[in-house]
Design a protein around this motif. Structure first.
Motif, PDB file in Angstrom:
ATOM      1  N   MET A   1       0.826  -1.211   0.000  1.00 41.86           N
ATOM      2  CA  MET A   1       0.000   0.000   0.000  1.00 41.86           C
ATOM      3  C   MET A   1       0.859   1.260   0.000  1.00 41.86           C
ATOM      4  SD  MET A   1      -3.219  -0.663  -0.189  1.00 41.86           S
ATOM      5  CE  MET A   1      -3.930   0.875   0.358  1.00 41.86           C
ATOM      6  N   PHE A   2       1.934   1.268   0.804  1.00 39.55           N
ATOM      7  CA  PHE A   2       2.803   2.440   0.864  1.00 39.55           C
ATOM      8  C   PHE A   2       3.570   2.635  -0.439  1.00 39.55           C
ATOM      9  CE2 PHE A   2       2.859   1.902   5.698  1.00 39.55           C
ATOM     10  CZ  PHE A   2       1.826   2.814   5.855  1.00 39.55           C
ATOM     11  N   LEU A   3       3.889   1.548  -1.139  1.00 40.07           N
ATOM     12  CA  LEU A   3       4.540   1.683  -2.443  1.00 40.07           C
ATOM     13  C   LEU A   3       3.583   2.274  -3.472  1.00 40.07           C
ATOM     14  CD1 LEU A   3       6.602  -1.630  -2.778  1.00 40.07           C
ATOM     15  CD2 LEU A   3       7.485   0.689  -2.451  1.00 40.07           C
ATOM     16  N   LEU A   4       2.326   1.817  -3.443  1.00 41.90           N
ATOM     17  CA  LEU A   4       1.331   2.312  -4.388  1.00 41.90           C
ATOM     18  C   LEU A   4       0.831   3.713  -4.043  1.00 41.90           C
ATOM     19  CD1 LEU A   4      -0.810  -0.919  -4.884  1.00 41.90           C
ATOM     20  CD2 LEU A   4       0.665   0.167  -6.568  1.00 41.90           C
TER      21      LEU A   4
ATOM     22  N   LEU B   1       0.003   8.033   1.836  1.00 39.50           N
ATOM     23  CA  LEU B   1      -0.639   7.454   3.020  1.00 39.50           C
ATOM     24  C   LEU B   1       0.229   7.578   4.262  1.00 39.50           C
ATOM     25  CD1 LEU B   1      -2.258   4.121   1.766  1.00 39.50           C
ATOM     26  CD2 LEU B   1      -3.411   6.186   2.539  1.00 39.50           C
ATOM     27  N   LYS B   2       1.508   7.344   4.107  1.00 40.79           N
ATOM     28  CA  LYS B   2       2.409   7.343   5.260  1.00 40.79           C
ATOM     29  C   LYS B   2       2.421   8.711   5.948  1.00 40.79           C
ATOM     30  CE  LYS B   2       6.237   4.630   6.450  1.00 40.79           C
ATOM     31  NZ  LYS B   2       7.226   3.709   6.013  1.00 40.79           N
ATOM     32  N   LYS B   3       2.290   9.772   5.165  1.00 45.31           N
ATOM     33  CA  LYS B   3       2.276  11.124   5.727  1.00 45.31           C
ATOM     34  C   LYS B   3       0.979  11.401   6.477  1.00 45.31           C
ATOM     35  CE  LYS B   3       5.109  12.813   1.951  1.00 45.31           C
ATOM     36  NZ  LYS B   3       5.097  13.528   0.690  1.00 45.31           N
ATOM     37  N   GLU B   4      -0.122  10.786   6.022  1.00 36.22           N
ATOM     38  CA  GLU B   4      -1.428  11.050   6.622  1.00 36.22           C
ATOM     39  C   GLU B   4      -1.705  10.204   7.856  1.00 36.22           C
ATOM     40  OE1 GLU B   4      -4.664  11.075   3.822  1.00 36.22           O
ATOM     41  OE2 GLU B   4      -3.361  11.836   2.241  1.00 36.22           O
TER      42      GLU B   4
END
Length: 63
Positions: free
Chosen positions: A17-20, A24-27
């Motif tokens: 998910m983080f690669l795609l 997201l990681k920032k949120e």
């Protein structure tokens, strides 16, 4: 062990998910996609329909 399997599955899915979606990681708070808890149960002789109905009922309770 089931706990090891769940940990690996959550880690692999989060990595994908983080690669795609790197945004997201920032949120997410602390960059964590999953809650560390999980639930594993047996369904014995229940039908697929009974299990799905139970899951849908749990979704309604959490709203």
């Amino acid at each position: 062990y089931i706990s090891d399997m769940i940990k690996i599955m959550k880690g692999n899915l989060a990595h994908q998910m983080f690669l795609l979606h790197p945004e997201l990681k920032k949120e997410l708070w602390g960059g964590h996609l999953w809650n560390p808890s999980y639930c594993v149960v047996t369904v014995s002789d229940r039908s697929r329909e009974q299990v799905l109905a139970y899951i849908e009922g749990q979704k309604e309770k959490s709203r």
